[in-house]
Design a protein around this motif. Sequence first.
Motif, short mmCIF file in Angstrom:
data_model
loop_
_atom_site.label_atom_id
_atom_site.label_comp_id
_atom_site.label_asym_id
_atom_site.label_seq_id
_atom_site.Cartn_x
_atom_site.Cartn_y
_atom_site.Cartn_z
N HIS A 52 38.92 34.06 32.67
CA HIS A 52 37.96 33.38 33.53
C HIS A 52 37.82 31.94 33.03
O HIS A 52 37.53 31.71 31.85
N ARG A 74 29.69 36.53 38.13
CA ARG A 74 30.95 36.89 38.79
C ARG A 74 31.66 38.05 38.12
O ARG A 74 32.35 38.82 38.79
N ASP A 163 36.75 34.86 45.38
CA ASP A 163 37.46 35.79 44.51
C ASP A 163 38.59 36.47 45.27
O ASP A 163 38.36 37.13 46.28
N ASP A 176 32.26 43.92 41.19
CA ASP A 176 31.10 43.67 40.34
C ASP A 176 31.24 44.48 39.07
O ASP A 176 31.15 45.71 39.09
#
Length: 304
Positions: A52, A74, A163, A176
């Motif tokens: 990330h 996120r 995403d 999630d």
Amino acid sequence: MADLPPARLRPFKPAFFSTGMDCSGPFQVKVGRRTEKRWGIIFKCLTTRGVHLDLLNTIDADSFLMALRRFIARRGTPAELYSDQGTNFRGGERGLREAFAALSPDLQLQLGKQKISFHFNPPAAPHFGGVWEREIRSVKVALYTTVGAQSVPEEVLSLNDPDPVTPNVLLMGRPDGSLPQIVYPETDLLSRRHWRHSQILANHFWSSFLRNYLPSLQTRQKWHAMKTDLIKGTVVMLDPQLPRAMWPVGHVTKGHPSADGHVRSADVQINDRTYTRPVARLVALPALPMEPHIEPCMHSHTHR
């Protein structure tokens, strides 16, 4: 060579359960007619190697905490974060700890399960975080290849895309990461409920991960011989980065053993200061021989 740390072996846990992080930069960006500095921050899952990326406006604790909040929104809340001794990471950990201590006991009881455990590598030990340090190099190479040394608008470095469907989503079975994972029996493999079917396939992936991929990470290619651990009182020299006449020499006051029991870092006292350094940066010196103790003797008169 040590075993893989426990953070690298978290199967059946959500992605980014154990995360390493570091900063890179600065990068020059265009803001109107002027140029400003921006820094990159990387969060890397230590088990699945998911990555990330985000941008920091400054390199202080507040900017790091804002990036951490965006990361959690996120990817879900990580259980443990690993980093170097950066002042922004240290300050962020201290700010979170103080904010938690200021909460009421009821809130502390409810939020205690979501606390993040911070782990800091010893100073001058980038090899302790080689997993994410190597990823930063890959990101830098990709950036300098596509952007070069030119200043670009900040939007070029920002990740504004929604995403996508990534291996991370396929592994977790959900976008999630904060939602709990449910394990179903293999008898439901032929079930018409596709959501159970996808979860069982994810379990099959983890089984293959443990059987085929993990053994390749544990191959010991060097450091096969056992070394003697540093003990308290050992005279050592810090890895010399100075002229020969200024090499710092001190003695070990405390060793920090790792999970396998071997000392990987130690506290070294030099004059009136104590330094924490990895053993790779310390050179053990041989003990000085004790001077023989000479008893005084009475000189006798000799007769010829």
